[in-house]
Design an enzyme around this catalytic site. Sequence first.
Site, PDB file in Angstrom:
ATOM      1  N   PHE A 149       0.782  -1.116   0.051  1.00  0.00           N
ATOM      2  CA  PHE A 149       0.096  -0.015   0.038  1.00  0.00           C
ATOM      3  C   PHE A 149       0.939   1.165  -0.034  1.00  0.00           C
ATOM      4  CE2 PHE A 149      -2.466   3.495   1.698  1.00  0.00           C
ATOM      5  CZ  PHE A 149      -3.474   3.343   0.798  1.00  0.00           C
TER       6      PHE A 149
ATOM      7  N   ASP B 213       9.682   3.049   1.806  1.00  0.00           N
ATOM      8  CA  ASP B 213       8.446   3.589   2.082  1.00  0.00           C
ATOM      9  C   ASP B 213       8.120   3.330   3.471  1.00  0.00           C
ATOM     10  OD1 ASP B 213       5.956   4.698   2.576  1.00  0.00           O
ATOM     11  OD2 ASP B 213       5.021   3.701   0.841  1.00  0.00           O
TER      12      ASP B 213
ATOM     13  N   LYS C 174       2.967  11.427   7.038  1.00  0.00           N
ATOM     14  CA  LYS C 174       2.071  11.098   7.910  1.00  0.00           C
ATOM     15  C   LYS C 174       2.710  11.893   9.391  1.00  0.00           C
ATOM     16  CE  LYS C 174      -0.312   6.777   6.425  1.00  0.00           C
ATOM     17  NZ  LYS C 174      -1.450   7.624   6.233  1.00  0.00           N
TER      18      LYS C 174
END
Length: 404
Positions: A144, A229, A258
């Site tokens: 994801f 990531d 984030k």
Amino acid sequence: MDAGRTTESYIAAADAHSAHNYHPLPVVVATADGAWMTDVEGRRFLDLLAGYSALNFGHGNPRLIEAAKVQLDRVTLTSRAFHHDRFGDFCRELAALCGMETVLPMNTGAEAVETAVKTARKWGYRVKGVPAEMAKIVVAGNNFHGRTTTVISFSTDPEARADFGPYTPGFEIVPYGDLTALRAAVTENTVAVLLEPIQGEAGVLVPPAGYLPAVRELTRERNVLFVADEIQSGLGRTGRTFACEHEGVVPDMYVLGKALGGGVVPVSAVVSSAEVLGVFRPGEHGSTFGGNPLACAVALEVMAMLRSGEYQERAARLGERLHRELGLLKDSGHVTAVRGRGLWAGVDIAPAHGTGREVSERLMERGVLVKDTHGVTVRIAPPLVISQEDLDWGLAQLRAVLGA
């Protein structure tokens, strides 16, 4: 919030006027502080999701709110058409935190992944010498990395991918953790291997021991960029600043987001060497809001907090407690699997206790908020500022819901 309005009325308004691209739990948050949220009817909930790790430092962290307030009174946006006085410090400090040289700031995690893809391709053509239009990037199944058209082109999740084609070419998908398949997929036209050190959305999947170091060795041997990531796994979540550190690995490029914005503003970035990010020239890539003064001010405070090591230590210490307690649930058969590192866990619920969604709803009724994924899994990722007492209380509610 409006006096007299109910949870149901707020949800009805949202359902009437917003696209139904999410299926949130039926709670309407009005205020939040630390690891706790309060809904429009005054009910308190322990947050064990932390905005998918965007809220590592808790809701309304005083240091981050103060940094934002000070900057709000100065300047919030210049665009990159002009310099501003927070940008250079932001880039220097983030490069230092990552042990790298150069930063390219964006806003959202998906934008940062897109930036990493573009960077790897341009590096492949300008530095490695891959023939035009032939660059390949190897990714892992069940990944994801966001929901843009390019990113879903290498997703294996039908919900994320279906009916959004035609898809962007140039990617090859191999099973996560399968070094043999990865080795076979890397060719002379491969420019990057893009991986999550721990797959978050897939259910907090940790790769086999030794996998990440082997990926690092392979990519170095084959002159391929290793892109990590760390949007969800980075910045303290796993008990280290970066999840890659658990295996002693330093990638060629970090993709961050984030928690970099502290849950206050969206901040993301690609961090790499001067050689790799040096492939860009003015006008070739950018963002109006990327690296804006407000974002830089908040992110600078985030980095100052991380430099103390306090949050990494808390995640490691409380994470041991979390996984020990969840392990007992596995031993007793109430859950079938527990995965993760630090204050991050994926818990597969035994079928007798219902789906992940049903368990999440029952936890909500007891004042605990988590989120399900892929049917059977519940994800637990509390703010790193959570107290041991609150963590223990939240786990007690999980035991009660499962009848343990």
